[in-house]
Design a protein around this motif. Structure first.
Motif, short mmCIF file in Angstrom:
data_model
loop_
_atom_site.label_atom_id
_atom_site.label_comp_id
_atom_site.label_asym_id
_atom_site.label_seq_id
_atom_site.Cartn_x
_atom_site.Cartn_y
_atom_site.Cartn_z
N LEU A 117 0.79 -1.24 0.00
CA LEU A 117 0.00 0.00 0.00
C LEU A 117 0.82 1.30 0.00
O LEU A 117 0.48 2.23 -0.75
CB LEU A 117 -0.99 0.00 1.17
CG LEU A 117 -2.32 -0.70 0.86
CD1 LEU A 117 -3.13 -0.94 2.15
CD2 LEU A 117 -3.15 0.12 -0.13
N GLN A 121 0.01 4.26 -2.54
CA GLN A 121 -0.52 5.54 -2.02
C GLN A 121 0.33 6.70 -2.51
O GLN A 121 -0.18 7.76 -2.89
CB GLN A 121 -0.57 5.49 -0.49
CG GLN A 121 -1.65 4.57 0.03
CD GLN A 121 -1.50 4.22 1.50
OE1 GLN A 121 -0.43 4.41 2.09
NE2 GLN A 121 -2.55 3.67 2.09
N ARG A 124 -0.56 7.30 -6.05
CA ARG A 124 -1.99 7.50 -6.27
C ARG A 124 -2.54 6.62 -7.40
O ARG A 124 -3.27 7.05 -8.27
CB ARG A 124 -2.30 8.99 -6.54
CG ARG A 124 -2.17 9.81 -5.26
CD ARG A 124 -2.29 11.28 -5.49
NE ARG A 124 -3.54 11.69 -6.13
CZ ARG A 124 -4.72 11.78 -5.50
NH1 ARG A 124 -4.80 11.50 -4.23
NH2 ARG A 124 -5.79 12.18 -6.17
N ILE A 160 -9.66 -1.84 3.16
CA ILE A 160 -8.62 -1.30 2.27
C ILE A 160 -9.27 -0.34 1.27
O ILE A 160 -8.76 0.77 1.02
CB ILE A 160 -7.88 -2.43 1.51
CG1 ILE A 160 -7.13 -3.33 2.47
CG2 ILE A 160 -6.91 -1.82 0.48
CD1 ILE A 160 -6.60 -4.61 1.81
N GLU A 163 -10.34 2.94 3.01
CA GLU A 163 -9.20 3.77 3.43
C GLU A 163 -8.45 4.39 2.26
O GLU A 163 -7.68 5.32 2.44
CB GLU A 163 -8.21 2.94 4.25
CG GLU A 163 -8.64 2.71 5.68
CD GLU A 163 -7.68 1.83 6.45
OE1 GLU A 163 -8.15 1.09 7.32
OE2 GLU A 163 -6.46 1.86 6.17
N ASN A 164 -8.66 3.83 1.06
CA ASN A 164 -7.80 4.23 -0.05
C ASN A 164 -8.53 4.83 -1.24
O ASN A 164 -7.95 4.98 -2.32
CB ASN A 164 -6.95 3.03 -0.49
CG ASN A 164 -5.88 2.74 0.54
OD1 ASN A 164 -4.87 3.43 0.60
ND2 ASN A 164 -6.14 1.75 1.38
N ARG A 165 -9.80 5.21 -1.04
CA ARG A 165 -10.54 5.87 -2.13
C ARG A 165 -9.81 7.13 -2.58
O ARG A 165 -9.63 7.36 -3.77
CB ARG A 165 -11.94 6.25 -1.66
CG ARG A 165 -12.91 5.12 -1.74
CD ARG A 165 -14.29 5.53 -1.28
NE ARG A 165 -15.16 4.35 -1.28
CZ ARG A 165 -15.78 3.91 -2.37
NH1 ARG A 165 -15.67 4.55 -3.50
NH2 ARG A 165 -16.52 2.83 -2.31
N HIS A 167 -6.78 7.78 -2.41
CA HIS A 167 -5.49 7.46 -3.04
C HIS A 167 -5.70 6.81 -4.42
O HIS A 167 -4.72 6.39 -5.05
CB HIS A 167 -4.70 6.49 -2.15
CG HIS A 167 -4.34 7.05 -0.81
ND1 HIS A 167 -3.48 8.11 -0.65
CD2 HIS A 167 -4.73 6.70 0.44
CE1 HIS A 167 -3.35 8.38 0.64
NE2 HIS A 167 -4.10 7.55 1.33
N ILE A 169 -6.90 3.96 -5.15
CA ILE A 169 -6.54 2.53 -5.14
C ILE A 169 -7.82 1.73 -4.98
O ILE A 169 -8.62 2.02 -4.08
CB ILE A 169 -5.59 2.23 -3.95
CG1 ILE A 169 -4.27 2.99 -4.11
CG2 ILE A 169 -5.35 0.72 -3.83
CD1 ILE A 169 -3.44 3.03 -2.83
#
Ligand SMILES: NC(=O)c1ccc[n+]([C@@H]2O[C@H](COP(=O)([O-])OP(=O)(O)OC[C@H]3O[C@@H](n4cnc5c(N)ncnc54)[C@H](OP(=O)(O)O)[C@@H]3O)[C@@H](O)[C@H]2O)c1
Length: 227
Positions: A117, A121, A124, A160, A163-165, A167, A169
């Motif tokens: 990750l 991140q 992006r 995951i 938490e990573n929208r 970013h 991912i």
């Protein structure tokens, strides 16, 4: 990056993605099975083999990611096929099976996700794909440990994704039915294999989910049970 690359599903994913010209980091625990996989690929495939990696171990996962970054400069996508199956009743002797499946299915998924990750991140961009299973949605008899460990994979995938929208991912998991593998054929010689799903079909689905085209799908648990 494909983990469990020399396993039955892993091999199919490696074949599908290398056919598409994707550059691959093939991660395996056993160096011998990894060597056999690499030897079976066409010479033009751009493949890095990373052997001796235990996905239950965070440091080992970080080593695999570092080697992939050293070779390719980045990891765009993770296809984590590491996992396994076992079944038995809920009794005192089953506690070992519970721990083993939690390690094999849930801890491994967490450890390799945590390792890939940060690079994703930073850039992006990223695709994370785990393999869960339908008992992760509802357990049957003698499936407590397997079902709970695959439920953990589904919930991890959702977290995951959440938490990573920002970013950019995506994280998804698939829920294969019984895969048509040599091992399943040996274990269930009398089964009707017509309803089993070919590893190559699942590999094509995975190839889509880790492609640039699949940016609209994240946080999903996708059934892949075949017909
Ligand atoms: N086969 C099915 O019918 C089916 C159905 C639903 C879901 N699934 C799921 O699909 C995934 C792939 O299944 P498969 O049939 O391809 O299994 P497989 O042939 O047993 O492949 C699993 C791979 O994971 C590796 N592995 C296991 N523990 C590891 C660890 N701690 N660190 C690094 N590598 C490890 C194994 O290496 P070793 O050889 O060293 O153990 C093997 O290469 C699994 O998550 C499985 O639960 C399978």
């Amino acid at each position: 990056m494909i983990t469990g690359a020399a396993g039955d599903l892993g091999r199919a994913v490696v074949r599908e993605l290398s056919r598409k010209g994707v550059r691959l980091a093939c991660v395996e625990r056993k160096t011998e099975t990894l060597a056999a996989l690499l030897a079976s690929l066409p010479s033009e495939a751009d493949v890095l083999g990373v052997g001796g990696i235990d996905l239950t171990d965070v440091t080992s996962c970080l080593r695999a990611v570092q080697k992939s970054h050293d070779r390719f400069g980045r990891v765009d996508g993770l296809v984590n096929t590491v996992g396994g199956f076992n079944m038995g009743p809920i009794d005192q002797s089953g506690i070992g099976r519970w721990d083993a499946l939690m390690m094999m299915n849930a801890r491994t998924a967490y450890a390799i996700s945590a390792a890939v990750l940060p690079g994703m991140q930073q850039r992006r961009h990223g695709r994370i794909l785990h393999i869960a299973a339908s008992p992760g949605l509802k357990a049957g008899s003698h499936q407590s440990a397997y079902a709970a460990s695959k439920a953990a994979v589904i919930r991890l995938t959702e977290a995951i994704a959440a938490e990573n929208r920002t970013h950019l991912i995506t994280a998804n998991c698939i829920l294969p039915g019984t895969i048509d593998t040599p091992r399943n054929r040996e274990a269930m010689p009398d089964a009707n294999t017509e309803t089993w799903v070919p590893a190559s079909s699942i590999a094509r689905l995975i190839a889509f989910l880790v492609s640039l085209e699949a940016s609209a799908v994240t946080g999903a648990a996708i059934a892949a049970g075949g017909f």
